[in-house]
Motif scaffolding. Sequence first.
Motif, PDB file in Angstrom:
ATOM      1  N   ALA C 102      51.423 -46.964   0.532  1.00 21.77           N
ATOM      2  CA  ALA C 102      50.499 -47.952   1.093  1.00 21.77           C
ATOM      3  C   ALA C 102      49.618 -47.237   2.107  1.00 21.77           C
TER       4      ALA C 102
ATOM      5  N   THR D   8      54.745 -54.775   3.501  1.00 24.36           N
ATOM      6  CA  THR D   8      53.462 -55.144   2.920  1.00 24.36           C
ATOM      7  C   THR D   8      53.571 -56.595   2.500  1.00 24.36           C
ATOM      8  N   LEU D  76      49.371 -54.192   5.428  1.00 21.68           N
ATOM      9  CA  LEU D  76      50.631 -53.506   5.703  1.00 21.68           C
ATOM     10  C   LEU D  76      50.851 -53.500   7.202  1.00 21.68           C
ATOM     11  N   ASP D 106      45.853 -53.566   3.044  1.00 25.41           N
ATOM     12  CA  ASP D 106      46.569 -52.790   2.025  1.00 25.41           C
ATOM     13  C   ASP D 106      45.598 -52.429   0.897  1.00 25.41           C
TER      14      ASP D 106
END
Lengths: 140, 140, 140, 140
Positions: C102, D8, D76, D106
């Motif tokens: 990520a 996330t 995130l 993200d």
Amino acid sequence: MSDHITITGLVATQPRHIVTSEGLPITSFRLASTQRRFDTSAGKWIDGETNWYTVTAFRQLATHTAESVDKGDRILVVGKLRIREWENDERTGTNIEVEGEAIGHDLTWGIGVFTRAVGAAISAESEEATEPTTAVAPQS
Amino acid sequence: MSDHITITGLVATQPRHIVTSEGLPITSFRLASTQRRFDTSAGKWIDGETNWYTVTAFRQLATHTAESVDKGDRILVVGKLRIREWENDERTGTNIEVEGEAIGHDLTWGIGVFTRAVGAAISAESEEATEPTTAVAPQS
Amino acid sequence: MSDHITITGLVATQPRHIVTSEGLPITSFRLASTQRRFDTSAGKWIDGETNWYTVTAFRQLATHTAESVDKGDRILVVGKLRIREWENDERTGTNIEVEGEAIGHDLTWGIGVFTRAVGAAISAESEEATEPTTAVAPQS
Amino acid sequence: MSDHITITGLVATQPRHIVTSEGLPITSFRLASTQRRFDTSAGKWIDGETNWYTVTAFRQLATHTAESVDKGDRILVVGKLRIREWENDERTGTNIEVEGEAIGHDLTWGIGVFTRAVGAAISAESEEATEPTTAVAPQS
């Protein structure tokens, strides 16, 4: 990757170990993780608030954790967080669970003696780590 | 928070323990972390490539690690990554160091027996974790 | 789980984007992560040493990163660390790579405007998150 | 280090931004993190269970998050987990809070455009990262 957590804390209940009818070993216990913070008025470190978790392990890690971990031990846990609502006839609540991917005694707090499991010991024979010499950094 | 890393691996050198002239205990050793991956052509899990680290611990964690960890042990380490270039008359290189914040034997691979250090044990008396009953989730 | 790392840092090279002959998008760039530490003699925060990484992303994350991230941006990266030795005719060295799971701009340092990708946007219609009311905690 | 988490997820409520009477900016919102798992009987990836969090940011990160993040965004978050019991006249419950240390969109899910904040931009002038040439690994 997501919901990946690292915790150190105090084992607050004696671990319970079961083997399911399918033969899956499961071990679980409560863990208390207390934050330490510096109290500037008192001029010393004090305990902050405590996070409570149910730690659960499966398979080989479950078996070894049941044989190794006791109430009162200090451990570290790396795993996946799962938040689950529950209810019964009287109450509702929230269970915060960590599925342990790795568990060990926290050596900041004491001495650990380690014995490799038999199966693992055998595979370890071919496991002698050979570091590539050209890449070796001098150990400082 | 930054450069925070979690590793499991094999201790590849016997830990070296020193105490500096200022009285700071330091322990360090090499750690090999080998990725496992599924080889679809062979139909089984095989070892992938290996990351090599120098793990360093300070203070109480250094003292306990030196008494607890041996070459060949499987451990887990949570800490801060530090990448350092070095050179001497002949060569240059890169040292990848992890300053351990928490270290423990990896119970996936064996059984651990833990003894709390004396100082820690005393403070533990007042440490009996009391979970607030209204908040207790049923241990599943 | 192993060799899992979290980094914040400065993008130090313009990201390079390629698509392999098999159609796999790959984006990579250099990232500098500088530790901040408090210099007690100077009485202020100063830059400490810097860790250098090659960050690599694949597939959809590679495509979006190439369109979103520029040299000079501040980002956060969660991923897997890979340490690789390399050599050519003249030199040897070590590459420290993070395979990004990520990646995002670090909002501590600026404002981000986000546009969902078309494919993702469509699937988002059925994605309206419905929080179970019995479990809702009051937002403090 | 302890109770350090990486998440996330989907922003489920429009972020609320306040400034306390002491001048501290605080932003908070609900975040839904849904695990994906492969359903072997259906032969495809499906949504698993969802973890719900209250994400809270302070100071500069709070201000930028309020200007950047909207309900429906994918982000995130790296931060510290805090589990808090609450009760009012009618009910009791558990709030699972993440104090964000770093937050970003993200990029797996979309395109982000980033503008450095003014104060940060000025300090960035002296921030041109200069990679030590002897240590440069070839960018693969």
